[in-house]
Design an enzyme around this catalytic site. Sequence first.
Site, mmCIF file in Angstrom:
data_model
loop_
_atom_site.group_PDB
_atom_site.id
_atom_site.type_symbol
_atom_site.label_atom_id
_atom_site.label_comp_id
_atom_site.label_asym_id
_atom_site.label_seq_id
_atom_site.Cartn_x
_atom_site.Cartn_y
_atom_site.Cartn_z
ATOM 1 N N GLY A 164 0.662 -1.076 -0.154
ATOM 2 C CA GLY A 164 -0.008 0.103 0.272
ATOM 3 C C GLY A 164 1.307 1.411 -0.057
ATOM 4 O O GLY A 164 0.321 2.234 0.476
ATOM 5 N N GLU A 275 2.506 -7.818 -9.199
ATOM 6 C CA GLU A 275 2.960 -6.480 -10.428
ATOM 7 C C GLU A 275 4.726 -6.031 -10.596
ATOM 8 O O GLU A 275 5.752 -6.831 -10.400
ATOM 9 C CB GLU A 275 2.832 -5.339 -8.931
ATOM 10 C CG GLU A 275 1.576 -5.372 -7.683
ATOM 11 C CD GLU A 275 1.602 -4.504 -6.636
ATOM 12 O OE1 GLU A 275 2.680 -3.216 -6.369
ATOM 13 O OE2 GLU A 275 0.717 -4.370 -6.564
ATOM 14 N N ARG A 292 -2.927 -10.894 -1.965
ATOM 15 C CA ARG A 292 -4.107 -10.736 -1.046
ATOM 16 C C ARG A 292 -4.805 -10.474 -2.615
ATOM 17 O O ARG A 292 -4.270 -10.273 -3.810
ATOM 18 C CB ARG A 292 -4.118 -9.921 -0.110
ATOM 19 C CG ARG A 292 -3.293 -8.164 -0.284
ATOM 20 C CD ARG A 292 -3.194 -7.079 0.515
ATOM 21 N NE ARG A 292 -2.503 -6.438 0.611
ATOM 22 C CZ ARG A 292 -2.567 -5.484 -0.346
ATOM 23 N NH1 ARG A 292 -3.553 -5.693 -1.661
ATOM 24 N NH2 ARG A 292 -2.250 -4.767 -0.851
#
Length: 664
Positions: A164, A275, A292
């Site tokens: 995040g 990613e 997740r």
Amino acid sequence: MINKILIANRGEIACRVIRTARKLGYRTVAVYSEADARAPHVDLADEAVCIGPAPASESYLRGERLIEVAKQTGANAIHPGYGFLSENAGFAQACADAGVIFIGPPPEAIRVMGDKAGAKARMIEAKVPTAPGYLGEDQSEERLMAEAERLGYPLLVKAVSGGGGRGMRLVHQQADLAQAIVSARREAQSAFGDGTLMLERLILNGRHIEIQVFADAHGNAVYVGERDCTAQRRRQKVIEEAPSPVVSPEMRASMGQDAVAAALAVGYQGAGTIEFIVDDKLNYYFLEMNTRLQVEHPVTEMISGFDLVEWQLRVASGQPLPVKQSDITLTGHAIEARLYAEDPYGGFAPQTGPIHWWRPERALYEGVRIDDGIREGGEVTPFYDAMVAKLIVHGRDRDDAIRRLIAVLDDAPLLGLKNNSRFLRDLVDHATFRKGEMTTTLIDQWQEEAEPIMQRPVASREAVWVAAAAFGKKDAAKAGHLRSASVAAYDLKLLVEGQTHCVRVSPGAEGTVQLRMLGEAEGATVKILDHEAGTAGGTLRYEIHGVRKKILAVWVGEHLHLVMQAAAHVFSELSPWPSQDQANDPRRAVSPVAGVIAQVLVKAGDRVEAGQQLVSVEAMKMEMWLCAQAPGVVKAVSGSTGDQVQAQALIVELDLIETEAKES
């Protein structure tokens, strides 16, 4: 078999998981902190239990308390959502030890892929392209500084745990590195309990493209297309879309196959995301794996037709994936905009406060989905993430989706505190975005260069005229007020966005008013036709220059909120009694937001220079520094590290030092 699910999260993701669980017939248990007692997810679940005070460390991050509540309520499964404990291998293992199903990957897969340095080492072994960096065990500042010089600038200082964007700092030059290391390590330690860092050379003008993978316990794994998450500010995603405007079918297949291989290599199960950073020649490099569900998973759902949370629940129950790779087809284009409680025109500073208006149902047409965890009358607190809702649209093609998202942003405003709605509208309508030419650092560059998109929108002349007519209409409705429809012209002073507008108001026939800015020859004739009744106002219909229009107009006390093109303009009638403005008083360093004091660098008696850092305040994943505005001596410091402060709270007082006049 799963029989009842505890959702170990809050906000929009808790609501989203509860809805799918209900669709499949599962009962749910919500948990909430004291600050979230009136939050929507609490009411949406079948049962709810308070787990502690507002700070996440005392509530949502208490794994043992969550398992205790699961046992207490008879929930035999826990869905962690994203953030908090979703990528915590220790929590996943504690669930398994307690006989509670963790709806996510096995603990070992989380541990391996959650360690960014370890995951990158695995990818190097598997010959997946990776960006140059430093992954060593020597975490001394001296070693990190030396490795940074070897890699060159710009580079990223990254926490090896979590995600995040927390514990991540972009460093452009050596002079900024030491502070970035200290700041990133402290933030990572606070958020994830692990201050270990890695360095990574920044791919200039890069794009952030990720692959959605899914695996079950039977050896099956698939990828469900890619998402382009390039539009970011300060390493935080703002807009996500699927598919990417730059990915060809051949590139998608190559990235997808690498992503599936990475997942199978660690015995992965459930939803995960690989990613990649993609350079200007479309070469891709592994960044990390998020073990997740992603915030941006709805765009994948929109173009695939699958419910990824349903897949999570079925896989956690031991069922195989419902499709094979050959069964997956992607249709149309989807875009997600993250609605943040932040001021994009004030350095993206987080905002807190009451929600006066939030009625997303006004924008729910075909192809539109809004995931939120807030409600009108509620409050945004400083304790959690600044993202309060996600606006997702699906169109036949990319232009279709952009047009639809602009309409949704216009029709679903959030009023009561500053937010990024208008910025999102301008961003997706910007020529660079429309051409698919964004980079991960472009928004930050725009901010540094003060590009027009970063300038606060100003109320148009028509908005001022409508506001003046609305103020006159409101006053005329007050019994005995001097501004009745029969009085002569009067002057009205309206304040909006720090600007004063003087309007000459002349009541006319049949409810019209003639309006003219003082000092200008031309004006307008406006007639208020109708204003929807309701506790907070609603759609205001008016006629101007012979054209009937409508606008959202909401009264909050004596303030009028007008929404035009997703921008909320707050009008008030200027008081003749000026108030003392202490916001720019150089003798006072006040907190810009409600938050927690992260660092105090001065004490009473210290001499400081203009621009010197005094105190940092952390709120909603952002650290903000208070700096001296002028030379002075610290008179007093009100607060210490870890203290909670309210917005505009005085933290440091200075006695200013007179600067010597220059000799003529």
